[in-house]
Design a protein around this motif. Structure first.
Motif, mmCIF file in Angstrom:
data_model
loop_
_atom_site.group_PDB
_atom_site.id
_atom_site.type_symbol
_atom_site.label_atom_id
_atom_site.label_comp_id
_atom_site.label_asym_id
_atom_site.label_seq_id
_atom_site.Cartn_x
_atom_site.Cartn_y
_atom_site.Cartn_z
ATOM 1 N N THR A 111 -54.030 21.256 -95.028
ATOM 2 C CA THR A 111 -54.051 20.119 -94.950
ATOM 3 C C THR A 111 -54.921 18.922 -94.600
ATOM 4 O O THR A 111 -55.048 18.227 -95.805
ATOM 5 N N GLY A 142 -50.252 23.597 -91.660
ATOM 6 C CA GLY A 142 -50.443 22.588 -90.998
ATOM 7 C C GLY A 142 -50.776 21.500 -90.817
ATOM 8 O O GLY A 142 -51.067 20.158 -90.774
ATOM 9 N N ASP A 143 -52.450 22.115 -89.875
ATOM 10 C CA ASP A 143 -53.159 21.066 -89.635
ATOM 11 C C ASP A 143 -54.750 21.391 -90.510
ATOM 12 O O ASP A 143 -55.074 20.627 -91.315
ATOM 13 N N VAL A 198 -48.236 28.588 -88.605
ATOM 14 C CA VAL A 198 -48.180 27.055 -88.129
ATOM 15 C C VAL A 198 -50.048 26.090 -88.340
ATOM 16 O O VAL A 198 -50.049 25.536 -88.991
ATOM 17 N N SER A 248 -39.738 15.347 -85.837
ATOM 18 C CA SER A 248 -40.437 15.396 -86.328
ATOM 19 C C SER A 248 -41.732 14.513 -85.574
ATOM 20 O O SER A 248 -43.373 14.999 -85.481
ATOM 21 N N ASP A 287 -42.874 16.883 -82.550
ATOM 22 C CA ASP A 287 -43.202 17.762 -82.946
ATOM 23 C C ASP A 287 -44.617 17.685 -83.228
ATOM 24 O O ASP A 287 -45.995 18.180 -83.219
ATOM 25 N N LYS A 333 -40.629 21.110 -96.753
ATOM 26 C CA LYS A 333 -42.322 21.787 -96.951
ATOM 27 C C LYS A 333 -41.698 23.538 -97.571
ATOM 28 O O LYS A 333 -41.760 23.952 -97.183
ATOM 29 N N TYR A 352 -50.451 17.006 -86.136
ATOM 30 C CA TYR A 352 -49.587 16.609 -87.412
ATOM 31 C C TYR A 352 -48.116 17.329 -87.044
ATOM 32 O O TYR A 352 -47.747 17.956 -86.803
ATOM 33 N N PRO A 386 -46.081 20.394 -88.920
ATOM 34 C CA PRO A 386 -45.546 21.452 -89.169
ATOM 35 C C PRO A 386 -45.044 21.622 -90.494
ATOM 36 O O PRO A 386 -43.917 20.696 -90.693
ATOM 37 N N ASP A 387 -45.208 22.400 -91.354
ATOM 38 C CA ASP A 387 -44.823 22.949 -92.697
ATOM 39 C C ASP A 387 -42.608 22.931 -92.896
ATOM 40 O O ASP A 387 -42.420 22.964 -93.369
ATOM 41 N N SER A 406 -40.813 17.182 -91.720
ATOM 42 C CA SER A 406 -41.533 16.823 -92.443
ATOM 43 C C SER A 406 -41.269 15.326 -91.706
ATOM 44 O O SER A 406 -40.904 15.229 -91.220
#
Length: 631
Positions: free
Chosen positions: A497, A493-494, A489, A180, A183, A202, A189, A191-192, A195
């Motif tokens: 969120t 994710g961004d 994505v 993560s 990532d 998620k 961030y 992403p889904d 975690s």
């Protein structure tokens, strides 16, 4: 809008302590300050925090169906619930409330998992069937509403709207997933697909999960996807008329509320379009709000005021200054996971401003992803045209060498910052786009990582998520695939969120009419020349909105909701930048080379490079690790 949490035992029907559910819900009390509820039965517990929007006096949760066979906890809004209510009544359903929650229960009992395709809305919900002893979890098409999951050591599955509710459970391990971090450094961030904590996942957008007592944890099922594989035919006038109809329907459906409602207004195309269409159907002045900056080159508040005057809105605005940096710890705690989109700060401030007068606010999010409105879409389209005439055997050595040699000229005019473009042209379309949307490229990440972290990361590279998604997309062109990746994505994710966490942090419901699935599905079928023409993105949308908005609003260069962190890190926040290399939480992890971090900060402060986004990433990671109490 609300917060939900729950526990389901897969193996044995162990009793669930109601106090445990209550503590999980207490951790997300900000999502639902108007009410709370807990329900337990052998092997299951459901909890809810309510922000009252529809049927304010009724619809308490957890909610039982009319026959007491199913229980629901639900976060979101169903915009077509009135139409569904009428259809279900004809089919024999009996309703005791005036809200949308009971409609979901009735739809589930009538159609089972297939009910999801009938729901037009934003949602994350859980339905427990007492007879079948199953728990059904579902998330809306685009992932507007979040849902975290964790398998625990006692054989149970816990779920919640935010990670902080899961960390309130004593059996959740707080161990960082090192992948993560790769990532996060890449995208800004987590992403889904992952975690920050090992063992936490998620539920992906457009997916559902059916848990059965006595059965192992299943794989989520995709119930909706977006396709760019077809092309709509018709002249411009017909396409305009259809688009305008869809826009009007999307906005009007999201104006249904039993509480005060307004809109965010930045003065850009998207928020201005939403406000224009709201004003068209509203009998009272639309309540709007905007945020300005103390850096003149980034301040768009004058455009917002102009739109407010044009449509006679009740407008309010507030200024963001460097002093707001003092709230960085609070900002980090809002997201739980590290989140480095610096526009979260002004978005949070505009949500606070909106909440002073309304409980629901409409935003303009989603149009750029659906209609190809980002600058990177223009570059991707142009680069793919060049790729189509130059074979890879020529492109890779020529552009790869030029890209490696070209300096990272952050200080230069935009037209001279060619390094990313050259490296992108050396790669194929998917690889090039993944590089274009990354915050920190692979070469730069490798220079920051310690040898120990490189061993932990192994062969994993964050860009693979985007490249594999693009290569398997239901699409015809590179632009199609880029937009598909954005919707799958970047958007959940961004963008989503960011808006969900900061709006819910102040008890505000944000609605995104430009993400109505019928509107986005229409946009995905438009010919490329109607989405993107020359250097002009969102071409058809802008053409359609000319009847409402002036050309200098529609066609001025895209600004975005930019926070002036570049200037802040060289001015009043220089000391925070300078201490990044020795930050306690980052230093304890051993993931980074301290000297490399110090060089990044020093180069930025002295004006030799613009490392503001990377510095913000590192700062938010440091504060998030402190908040999670892990290393």
């Amino acid at each position: 809008m609300c917060g939900i949490a729950g526990i389901f035992h897969l193996e044995t029907a162990k009793p669930v302590d109601p106090l445990r559910i209550e503590r999980m819900c207490d951790a997300i009390a900000h999502r639902g300050p108007d009410g709370q509820g807990v329900w337990t039965a052998p092997g299951v517990g459901l909890g809810h925090r309510r922000l009252s929007i529809i049927d304010v006096a009724g619809s308490p949760q957890p909610m039982a169906s009319s026959d007491d066979r199913t229980m629901l906890v639900f976060n979101g809004e169903i915009y077509n619930y009135r139409e569904l209510r009428q259809e279900l009544r004809v089919l024999g359903a009996v309703f005791q409330t005036d809200g949308d929650s009971e409609v979901i229960l009735a739809a589930w009992q009538k159609w089972g998992p297939e009910c999801l395709s009938r729901l037009n809305g934003i949602f994350a919900f859980a339905i427990y069937d007492l007879d079948a002893r199953t728990l059904f979890l579902a998330r809306d098409r685009f992932g507007v509403k979040p849902l975290f999951l964790a398998e625990l050591s006692d054989g149970s599955v816990a779920f919640a709207s935010e990670l902080k509710a899961l960390t309130a459970h004593p059996l959740l391990r707080r161990e960082i997933d090192p992948l993560s971090i790769e990532d996060f450094l890449t995208w800004g961030y987590v992403p889904d697909a992952r975690s920050i904590l090992k063992g936490v996942t998620k539920l992906p957008a457009g997916h559902s999960l059916l848990l059965r007592y006595g059965s192992p944890m299943p794989t989520p099922r995709q119930w909706w996807d977006i396709s760019f594989a077809d092309r709509r035919k018709g002249n411009f006038e017909d396409l305009e008329a259809e688009l305008l109809h869809l826009l009007r329907e999307a906005v009007a459906s999201r104006m249904v509320a039993d509480v005060p409602l307004g809109a965010f207004l930045s003065g850009g195309v998207d928020s201005s379009s939403v406000v224009a269409l709201m004003a068209e159907v509203s009998s009272a002045p639309v309540k709007t709000c905007s945020i300005g900056f103390d850096v003149a080159s980034l301040d768009e508040s004058a455009y917002a005021r102009r739109i407010a005057e044009r449509f006679g809105t009740e407008h309010r605005e507030r200024l963001v200054s460097p002093d707001d940096f003092e709230a960085v710890d609070t900002l980090a705690s809002i997201f739980d996971e590290p989140f480095a989109d610096a526009s979260a700060l002004p978005t949070w401030r505009v949500c606070q401003l909106a909440r002073e007068s309304v409980t629901v606010a409409l935003s303009g999010d989603g149009a750029d992803e659906a209609f190809a409105g980002y600058r990177r879409h223009v570059f991707q389209h142009g680069e793919d045209r060049l790729r189509s005439v130059l074979p890879a055997m020529l492109r890779r050595p020529v552009f790869g060498t030029l890209g490696a040699l070209y300096p990272k000229a952050d200080w230069a005019p935009r037209s001279l910052r060619a390094k990313t473009t050259l490296l992108s042209l050396a790669a194929d379309s998917a690889e090039g786009y993944a590089r274009a949307i990354s915050v920190t490229g692979p070469e730069h990440r490798n220079a920051l990582y310690s040898a120990d972290f490189k061993r932990l990361r192994g062969d994993y590279r964050a860009e693979t998520l985007v490249t594999e998604l693009m290569r398997g997309a239901p699409a015809r062109s590179g632009l199609d695939r880029a937009q598909y990746a954005d919707l799958k994505v970047w958007l959940p994710g961004d963008i989503l969120t960011k808006v969900d966490r900061v709006s819910m942090a102040v008890g505000l419901e944000a609605r995104e009419p430009l993400l109505d699935h019928r509107l986005v599905e229409f946009a995905a079928t438009l010919p490329e020349a109607v989405r993107l023409r020359g250097k002009q993105g969102k071409w058809l949308m802008k053409r359609t909105m000319r009847r409402y908005l002036p050309d200098d609003v529609l066609y001025r260069p895209k600004q975005g909701f930019v926070t002036p962190i570049d200037e802040w890190f060289r001015g009043p926040l220089a000391s925070a930048a300078g201490s990044i290399g020795t930050s306690a939480a980052l230093a304890r992890t051993g993931w980074f080379d301290p000297r490399s971090l110090s060089k990044v900060a020093e180069a930025h402060i002295q004006g030799r490079a613009n490392n503001s986004r990377l510095l913000w990433q590192l700062l938010m990671l440091d504060r998030s690790l402190e908040g999670l109490g892990v290393s």
